[in-house]
Design an enzyme around this catalytic site. Sequence first.
Site, PDB file in Angstrom:
ATOM      1  N   ALA A  73       0.861  -1.230  -0.159  1.00 54.53           N
ATOM      2  CA  ALA A  73      -0.325  -0.298   0.507  1.00 54.53           C
ATOM      3  C   ALA A  73       0.607   1.057  -0.224  1.00 54.53           C
ATOM      4  CB  ALA A  73      -1.463   0.225   1.518  1.00 54.53           C
ATOM      5  N   HIS A 205      -0.910  -8.655   2.968  1.00 58.19           N
ATOM      6  CA  HIS A 205      -1.043  -8.733   4.772  1.00 58.19           C
ATOM      7  C   HIS A 205      -1.343  -7.986   5.926  1.00 58.19           C
ATOM      8  CE1 HIS A 205       1.592  -5.162   6.455  1.00 58.19           C
ATOM      9  NE2 HIS A 205       1.581  -4.144   5.739  1.00 58.19           N
ATOM     10  N   CYS A 328       3.636   2.076  11.875  1.00 56.00           N
ATOM     11  CA  CYS A 328       4.664   2.044  10.661  1.00 56.00           C
ATOM     12  C   CYS A 328       4.693   3.310  11.159  1.00 56.00           C
ATOM     13  CB  CYS A 328       2.877   2.096   9.571  1.00 56.00           C
ATOM     14  SG  CYS A 328       2.589   1.150   8.976  1.00 56.00           S
TER      15      CYS A 328
END
Length: 409
Positions: A73, A205, A328
């Site tokens: 992404a 994922h 992230c």
Amino acid sequence: MAPIYLDYAATTPCDPAVIARMSAFLGEEGAFANPSSAHGPGQVAAQAVARARAQVAALINAEPEGLVWTSGATEANNLALLGALRLARARGRGGQVVTGATEHPSVLAACAQLEREGVKVTRLFPDAGGVIAPEAVAAALRDDTALVSLMHVNNETGAVQDVAAMTALAHAAGALMHVDAVQAAGRLPIDVTDWGVDLLSLSAHKLYGPKGVGVLYRRARPLLRLAPLVHGGGQEQGLRSGTLATHQIVGMGEACALAAARLPEEAARLYALKTRLREGLLALGAVQLNGPEQGAPHILNLAFGCVHGEALAEDIGAQLAVSAGSACSAVSGKPSPVLRAMGVPDALAHASLRFSLGRGSTERDVDAAVEIVSRAVHRLRACSPLWRDFQAGASLRALYAGDRDHGLV
């Protein structure tokens, strides 16, 4: 004993069916050939890629030819923003991008790069529940707006944006609409045709597929053109050169097919578990919900008042796998930018945990998580002056008023 895993928003394990499907494209006896090759084995691999493309397209109700394979992404988001704006600016357009202050780091970083290239970026702030009002989007649009980029489900709070309404506003202003749908896929219905979005990002994922593969959907009819980021052999209609990783691609296709088949029942199950977890932890008192009451079925973000955030995370870390913010962006050690944008004071943001549920989550896991966190919070509050003040009648607003208070309840 392994920790209870409640971090499915960070990543998910590969489904056994996904692993089996991928294995058929790896070894000497499998369909390992380059899908760009014209010979028989290459065409077998190409057919598998086409099947996977159709499986992903079915999950989001898209035309298969609109899908571009990426490494995930992050790349999909970069291709959407940089690809759309660089092409627009080459054609003498593209003065502004509208996005949210609570977007994924890959979107925010791509927007920062566009600013360095001369694009005006307008960042919208959400309400206390993490939701951006369509009216805020409408007010931000200008004659030279080229793109609106907003995520469907926030990866830290589970807040859900009204994508259809925002797409209509963007199109009325002559702008494109990009949606990061990573956390929505497999948990909420996605319909790019009904929404009318021009660009949409997915990651394998996050829905029980392999790491290292994702998709950017781009409108196929009429074809939306983008400037490529990667140059080479011209794969993926010239948008993403490089040999296709057949094993990863078929894994994503299988994961999307499984997600589509299980979506209604799994979403209802996750909502029930999330409600059980929320009620159990809110009973501790001095706990703030960071996000909406409902939101996405799998994400719950709570701030535990009157405790030190790092001490709480250390206390439960060996028993419970949860995130302090987003995986992230957690390496920075700073308070979550998402929670700060929602007006959560820094001390409470530091004491916030994101719980995210998945296929392996059970009522037993949820009850154990409540017990683990409750024991840790009780221990830490036993020596907390703030907790004594709270018990004496002070509100969280009053206790944290000097720490960037922006509307605590």
